[in-house]
Scaffold this active site. Structure first.
Site, mmCIF file in Angstrom:
data_model
loop_
_atom_site.group_PDB
_atom_site.id
_atom_site.type_symbol
_atom_site.label_atom_id
_atom_site.label_comp_id
_atom_site.label_asym_id
_atom_site.label_seq_id
_atom_site.Cartn_x
_atom_site.Cartn_y
_atom_site.Cartn_z
ATOM 1 C CE LYS A 47 -3.631 2.700 1.032
ATOM 2 N NZ LYS A 47 -4.575 3.049 -0.043
ATOM 3 C CG ASN A 71 -10.458 2.971 -3.137
ATOM 4 O OD1 ASN A 71 -9.753 3.701 -2.438
ATOM 5 N ND2 ASN A 71 -10.089 2.587 -4.358
ATOM 6 C CB CYS A 132 -1.073 11.960 -4.291
ATOM 7 S SG CYS A 132 -0.601 10.274 -4.104
ATOM 8 C CB ILE A 195 -4.801 2.649 -15.424
ATOM 9 C CG1 ILE A 195 -5.930 1.620 -15.339
ATOM 10 C CG2 ILE A 195 -4.359 2.905 -16.836
ATOM 11 C CD1 ILE A 195 -7.223 1.997 -16.016
ATOM 12 N N GLY A 270 -5.950 -6.548 -8.030
ATOM 13 C CA GLY A 270 -6.417 -5.731 -6.917
ATOM 14 C C GLY A 270 -7.790 -6.132 -6.435
ATOM 15 C CB THR A 271 -11.138 -4.919 -7.485
ATOM 16 O OG1 THR A 271 -10.664 -3.567 -7.534
ATOM 17 C CG2 THR A 271 -12.563 -4.905 -6.973
HETATM 18 C C1 SIN Z 1 -6.586 5.717 -1.382
HETATM 19 O O1 SIN Z 1 -5.932 5.293 -0.417
HETATM 20 O O2 SIN Z 1 -7.491 6.552 -1.242
HETATM 21 C C2 SIN Z 1 -6.306 5.211 -2.767
HETATM 22 C C3 SIN Z 1 -5.021 5.713 -3.276
HETATM 23 C C4 SIN Z 1 -4.830 5.462 -4.752
HETATM 24 O O3 SIN Z 1 -5.759 5.062 -5.450
HETATM 25 O O4 SIN Z 1 -3.727 5.703 -5.255
#
Ligand code: SIN
Length: 310
Positions: A47, A71, A132, A195, A270-271
């Site tokens: 993460k 999310n 970000c 992506i 991921g998901t």
């Molecule tokens: C998140 O922690 O909100 C997701 C961060 C990301 O998608 O890069």
């Protein structure tokens, strides 16, 4: 029966197979290790870690969507000190291949994180999550502007030293992803992660308010796979020598194969892991069977195959 060379390379680093976890969906692998040894997968991508511990956004932070999930976690995490003290030694003791994902609110924060990682043994690559908001520039997302994307990568490159490959994780929420890829390649990345999620929103028609406390969130899951395939295809076409870690809605070996044919040298899951913690292994096995069925005995021969003769 023929055997398969399933190995792949990102920069100078070799991975025994091309199926990785996607950052944010399996933390640092502790939960997944209850289901299988982490040595079974090509790499665990942690993460995205920031300099300070963060509790993340208010809840609710997740919402189901048709063929996907939204999310808005807000980069919850322990911060780099605790991460280096606890997560990295744990991963090393489990012989996992580690790709550390980093995220920052300023260009300098990325540089600080890179410096902290430069002498840490056991890391195979750094994923620079540039999706970000830049707190110093009206919250503009680093990955959405060539100049800010370049500034982050140059800062990481300056501070990381040595031969640790740098992988820039790009956002699909741009008009021209090839332009952003070009910028970060010029700034010195060894690979790209394509992506990240797409920005979306869900409104609850009962409460008549946004479902997520953070209002908007990142869309992932099968709904975004065609966007991932398109982005990987376009970027591989423009930069065939830059390895791509592909991700976006992969739930089967056939889905992973699609990303590889588009140009991915590795595929992150991921998901799919949320519904099935062993999805990564199933996808790995399905992909290797599919490659052999197609008569492919070296995984690398499949990378970008869809471009040939087109
Ligand atoms: C998140 O922690 O909100 C997701 C961060 C990301 O998608 O890069």
């Amino acid at each position: 029966m023929s055997s398969l060379d399933f190995s792949t390379k990102i920069g100078s680093k070799r991975f025994s197979n091309p199926i990785f976890t996607a950052s944010g969906c399996a933390s640092s692998g502790q939960e997944l290790s209850q289901f299988f040894p982490l040595t079974e997968i090509g790499a665990i991508v942690t993460k995205s870690i920031m300099t300070k511990a963060r509790t993340g956004r208010a809840t609710p932070r997740m919402a189901e969507t048709p063929s996907g999930m939204l999310n808005s976690i807000g980069l919850q995490g322990p911060g780099i000190d605790a991460f280096l003290e606890n997560d990295i030694p744990w991963l090393v003791s489990n012989s996992a291949k580690i790709i550390v994902s980093i995220a920052g609110e300023t260009v300098d924060e990325y540089g600080v994180l890179a410096r902290r990682l430069r002498a840490v043994p056991g890391i195979s690559a750094v994923e620079v999550n540039i999706s970000c908001p830049n707190v110093e520039n009206r919250g503009q997302v680093f990955a959405c502007h060539p100049d800010t994307a370049i500034a982050v990568i140059e800062s990481v490159r300056r501070n990381i030293g040595g031969e640790l490959p740098i992988i820039a994780k790009l956002s699909p929420d741009v008009t021209n992803i090839v332009e952003i890829a070009q910028s970060v390649i010029n700034a010195g990345v060894d690979g790209l992660a394509l992506i990240n999620t797409l920005l979306g929103m869900v409104i609850d028609t009962n409460t008549m308010k946004p479902k997520l406390a953070g209002k908007t969130g990142g869309l992932s899951g099968p709904a975004i796979r065609p966007v991932a395939v398109r982005a990987i295809y376009q970027v591989h076409q423009a930069f065939p020598n830059t390895p791509i870690v592909g991700m976006g809605g992969v739930a089967s070996g056939r889905d992973a194969f699609e990303l590889v044919l588009a140009g991915a040298s590795a595929v992150s899951i991921g998901t799919a892991t949320f519904g099935n913690p062993t999805a990564v292994l199933q996808i790995r096995d399905q992909l290797s069977e599919l490659l052999l069925e197609k008569g492919i005995t070296d995984f690398r021969d499949a990378i970008g195959f869809a471009h040939r003769g087109v």
